[in-house]
Every structure is written in C-alpha cells, then in structure tokens.
Design a protein around this motif. Structure first.
Motif, PDB file in Angstrom:
ATOM      1  N   MET A  79       0.787  -1.133  -0.040  1.00  0.00           N
ATOM      2  CA  MET A  79       0.051  -0.100  -0.006  1.00  0.00           C
ATOM      3  C   MET A  79       0.885   1.289  -0.061  1.00  0.00           C
ATOM      4  N   LEU A  80       2.081   1.359   0.629  1.00  0.00           N
ATOM      5  CA  LEU A  80       2.968   2.240   0.869  1.00  0.00           C
ATOM      6  C   LEU A  80       3.519   2.539  -0.561  1.00  0.00           C
ATOM      7  N   LYS A  81       3.922   1.643  -1.382  1.00  0.00           N
ATOM      8  CA  LYS A  81       4.747   1.858  -2.437  1.00  0.00           C
ATOM      9  C   LYS A  81       3.903   2.276  -3.617  1.00  0.00           C
ATOM     10  N   THR A  82       2.361   1.621  -3.344  1.00  0.00           N
ATOM     11  CA  THR A  82       1.164   2.147  -4.219  1.00  0.00           C
ATOM     12  C   THR A  82       1.023   3.687  -4.143  1.00  0.00           C
ATOM     13  N   ALA A  83       0.990   4.141  -2.840  1.00  0.00           N
ATOM     14  CA  ALA A  83       0.584   5.238  -2.544  1.00  0.00           C
ATOM     15  C   ALA A  83       1.867   6.509  -2.953  1.00  0.00           C
ATOM     16  N   TYR A  84       3.067   6.036  -2.895  1.00  0.00           N
ATOM     17  CA  TYR A  84       3.959   6.911  -3.478  1.00  0.00           C
ATOM     18  C   TYR A  84       4.119   6.916  -5.060  1.00  0.00           C
ATOM     19  N   ALA A  85       3.842   5.696  -5.795  1.00  0.00           N
ATOM     20  CA  ALA A  85       3.837   5.907  -7.172  1.00  0.00           C
ATOM     21  C   ALA A  85       2.641   6.526  -7.543  1.00  0.00           C
ATOM     22  N   SER A  86       1.511   6.386  -6.839  1.00  0.00           N
ATOM     23  CA  SER A  86       0.175   7.192  -7.194  1.00  0.00           C
ATOM     24  C   SER A  86       0.485   8.614  -7.136  1.00  0.00           C
ATOM     25  N   TYR A  87       1.158   9.108  -6.293  1.00  0.00           N
ATOM     26  CA  TYR A  87       1.331  10.491  -6.115  1.00  0.00           C
ATOM     27  C   TYR A  87       2.165  11.148  -7.335  1.00  0.00           C
ATOM     28  N   LEU A 116      11.811   1.665  -6.820  1.00  0.00           N
ATOM     29  CA  LEU A 116      10.857   1.587  -5.838  1.00  0.00           C
ATOM     30  C   LEU A 116      10.159  -0.219  -6.122  1.00  0.00           C
ATOM     31  N   ASP A 117      10.253  -0.779  -6.876  1.00  0.00           N
ATOM     32  CA  ASP A 117      10.007  -2.181  -7.271  1.00  0.00           C
ATOM     33  C   ASP A 117      11.019  -2.834  -6.692  1.00  0.00           C
ATOM     34  N   SER A 118      12.187  -2.634  -6.511  1.00  0.00           N
ATOM     35  CA  SER A 118      13.380  -3.588  -6.256  1.00  0.00           C
ATOM     36  C   SER A 118      13.462  -3.567  -4.835  1.00  0.00           C
ATOM     37  N   CYS A 119      12.853  -2.540  -4.116  1.00  0.00           N
ATOM     38  CA  CYS A 119      13.068  -2.620  -2.629  1.00  0.00           C
ATOM     39  C   CYS A 119      14.487  -2.348  -2.184  1.00  0.00           C
ATOM     40  N   GLN A 120      15.273  -1.701  -2.572  1.00  0.00           N
ATOM     41  CA  GLN A 120      16.577  -1.432  -2.239  1.00  0.00           C
ATOM     42  C   GLN A 120      16.835  -0.091  -1.620  1.00  0.00           C
ATOM     43  N   THR A 121      15.941   0.875  -2.138  1.00  0.00           N
ATOM     44  CA  THR A 121      16.158   2.225  -1.449  1.00  0.00           C
ATOM     45  C   THR A 121      14.958   2.567  -0.871  1.00  0.00           C
ATOM     46  N   SER A 122      14.883   3.429   0.254  1.00  0.00           N
ATOM     47  CA  SER A 122      13.497   3.778   1.144  1.00  0.00           C
ATOM     48  C   SER A 122      12.619   4.490   0.087  1.00  0.00           C
ATOM     49  N   ARG A 235      -4.673  14.706  -4.322  1.00  0.00           N
ATOM     50  CA  ARG A 235      -5.579  13.702  -3.677  1.00  0.00           C
ATOM     51  C   ARG A 235      -4.564  12.514  -2.988  1.00  0.00           C
ATOM     52  N   SER A 236      -3.878  12.197  -4.121  1.00  0.00           N
ATOM     53  CA  SER A 236      -3.017  11.125  -3.938  1.00  0.00           C
ATOM     54  C   SER A 236      -1.904  11.262  -2.762  1.00  0.00           C
ATOM     55  N   LEU A 237      -1.663  12.462  -2.718  1.00  0.00           N
ATOM     56  CA  LEU A 237      -0.578  12.841  -1.489  1.00  0.00           C
ATOM     57  C   LEU A 237      -1.075  13.170  -0.004  1.00  0.00           C
ATOM     58  N   LYS A 238      -2.484  13.507  -0.269  1.00  0.00           N
ATOM     59  CA  LYS A 238      -3.057  13.481   1.153  1.00  0.00           C
ATOM     60  C   LYS A 238      -3.129  11.905   1.746  1.00  0.00           C
ATOM     61  N   PHE A 239      -3.418  11.069   0.952  1.00  0.00           N
ATOM     62  CA  PHE A 239      -3.750   9.587   1.014  1.00  0.00           C
ATOM     63  C   PHE A 239      -2.223   9.211   1.448  1.00  0.00           C
ATOM     64  N   LEU A 240      -1.281   9.553   0.716  1.00  0.00           N
ATOM     65  CA  LEU A 240       0.204   8.717   1.137  1.00  0.00           C
ATOM     66  C   LEU A 240       0.614   9.500   2.645  1.00  0.00           C
ATOM     67  N   GLN A 241       0.244  10.881   3.094  1.00  0.00           N
ATOM     68  CA  GLN A 241       0.356  11.149   4.407  1.00  0.00           C
ATOM     69  C   GLN A 241      -0.313  10.653   5.429  1.00  0.00           C
ATOM     70  N   GLN A 242      -1.792  10.205   5.214  1.00  0.00           N
ATOM     71  CA  GLN A 242      -2.357   9.694   6.052  1.00  0.00           C
ATOM     72  C   GLN A 242      -2.039   8.054   6.434  1.00  0.00           C
ATOM     73  N   ILE A 243      -1.449   7.267   5.327  1.00  0.00           N
ATOM     74  CA  ILE A 243      -0.965   6.110   5.757  1.00  0.00           C
ATOM     75  C   ILE A 243       0.393   5.824   6.142  1.00  0.00           C
ATOM     76  N   ARG A 244       1.181   6.994   5.834  1.00  0.00           N
ATOM     77  CA  ARG A 244       2.816   6.926   6.135  1.00  0.00           C
ATOM     78  C   ARG A 244       3.136   7.017   7.629  1.00  0.00           C
ATOM     79  N   LYS A 245       3.772   6.188   8.185  1.00  0.00           N
ATOM     80  CA  LYS A 245       4.061   6.252   9.512  1.00  0.00           C
ATOM     81  C   LYS A 245       5.740   6.578   9.675  1.00  0.00           C
ATOM     82  N   TRP A 246       6.031   7.723  10.225  1.00  0.00           N
ATOM     83  CA  TRP A 246       7.680   8.074  10.267  1.00  0.00           C
ATOM     84  C   TRP A 246       8.295   7.184  11.216  1.00  0.00           C
TER      85      TRP A 246
END
Ligand SMILES: [Zn+2]
Length: 246
Positions: A79-87, A116-122, A235-246
């Motif tokens: 979900m997090l990766k999808t949220a970033y890519a959507s933004y 993002l797909d390879s999961c090597q970088t945050s 809108r995608s940014l708002k969603f990203l910020q809602q689900i992201r946990k620092w």
C-alpha cells in the motif's frame, strides 16, 4: 500507465505516459469485460509496449495491442509503495500537457519505479529524488544556492536554519527575510543534499544516505513546495500522508 478508469460496463480509459508522444489517454475496448482481451496486463504503473490507433472520427485513440515490458508488480502489493507511485503519477498527469514529448521525465519515472519495485532504497528517499528531479526538469527548481533577494551564497548565511519563501521560490538570508509571505525553515544540511540531487547524476543520487531527520525534512518541504507550484494539493498526496508512519 498513469491512470485507469472504468468506462461503462466493458471498457477502460487509460492514461499512459509514452516515450514518443508524452501523455496520452486511450480507450481499451472490452478490457473491463474480459481480462483476456489484453492478457490481464493493464495494471497501474506497469511499463508496456503499446499500439493504438487514432482513426478519423473524433474521440479517444483506441488501444489495439499491449505487451508487458516491466510489470513492477511488487509496487502494487504494498500500500505504501502504491501510494508513493500514485503521487508521482498524479504529478506527471496533472503537470504534463497531452501529446508533449518529455523524454527525461519519462526516463526519470521509469528509473524511480524500477528502484521502488526492487525495494533497495527507501520509498521516502526515492520520493525526494523524484520530486526534486521532476521540478528541476520542469524548470521550477527551488532556489537553494543563494538568497533570492541579495544573492549572498547559502554558505555565507550565518543562521543554521535558513528561511525559504514559497512565493519567491527560494531561500532568504536573515537580512532579507520576509515577515508576511508563506515560508518555512530549512536546515543547511538538507539544503546541501537537495542541491546535490538537483545538480547531480540520478544513479549516484540513489545511493545517497539520508538520516531519518533529513528524510522527514526533505519530504515535508518538497510535499509543500511541489503542490504550491502545481496550484493544488493532489489527492494522492493526502492519502500518502495519512498512511505513512515516520
Ligand atoms: Zn539576502
């Protein structure tokens, strides 16, 4: 693929960011009714080879054939990766004019999706890279090198936290600091890192290490600066910020 929408009971309307013609919107007939029609590959963010025809009548170009180049399927399982890519996709979709070739932005997007797909970088570090390169390529890079009014170099500004004025699109030294307009404060550390990303090579930039504070500071800044210039909050940014946990 930047965007996918249902159209009636049978069809899909798809926005693609293409290498040769920039952003285009096509209709994929019967793609909704039967996944067999396009082999089930019409998924968000996937890289495709496509054939479409414009025909003579008015209306959207029609997608004829699609084959998969890179599925980027790991992105869609998180979900997090999808949220970033959507933004990022929304930034391209909102910012780019249809039919305008944008090779550098195309290559940037594809490269960042691959990482993002390879999961090597945050995810957050990739988002800082994407936003910084994207606004630079769009001709809207923030002025971080020198005071926007008197042009004194950032290294010569004494304060450890430097004011950034959104309306001026750049930093201000203490003497030129404004009291009225929308502003924030940036540490010299993040200013340096952002300048390095702006001027440097993407492949090297991906290897850059961010402290967790720098990730947060850089994200907060760019996620304010970019929508400010876009003129709206995606809108995608708002969603990203809602689900992201620092
Ligand atoms: Zn100044």
């Amino acid at each position: 693929m930047l965007r996918k929408m249902d159209f009636g009971d049978y069809d899909l309307i798809i926005t693609l960011f293409t290498l040769k013609e920039g952003k285009i919107t096509v209709i994929a007939k019967s793609a909704k009714k039967s996944t067999k029609r396009f082999g089930g590959i019409l998924e968000l963010f996937s890289a495709l080879n496509v054939v479409y025809s414009t025909g003579r009548r008015k209306g959207l170009p029609v997608l004829q054939e699609a084959t998969l180049k890179y599925p980027f399927s790991t992105i869609r399982t998180s979900m997090l990766k999808t949220a970033y890519a959507s933004y990022w996709a929304q930034l391209i979709n909102e910012w780019m004019e249809s039919g305008q070739k944008q090779v550098e932005i195309y290559e940037l997007f594809q490269y960042i999706l691959r990482k993002l797909d390879s999961c090597q970088t945050s995810e957050a570090a990739l988002s800082i890279l994407f936003q910084m390169k994207f606004i630079t390529l769009s001709g809207l890079a923030p002025n971080l090198g020198q005071c926007s009014v008197c042009h004194i170099e950032v290294e010569k500004i004494k304060e450890t936290r430097v004011q950034f004025d959104f309306a001026k699109g750049g930093i201000l030294c203490d003497g030129c600091a404004s009291k009225t307009s929308r502003k924030t404060f940036l540490s010299k550390g993040i200013i340096k890192q952002l300048l390095w990303i702006e001027k440097g090579d993407l492949v090297k930039a991906v290897r850059a290490r961010f402290s967790s504070d720098a990730l947060k500071e850089g994200s907060e800044f760019l996620e304010t600066f970019v929508p400010y210039h876009l003129g709206k909050e995606p809108r995608s940014l708002k969603f990203l910020q809602q689900i992201r946990k620092w």
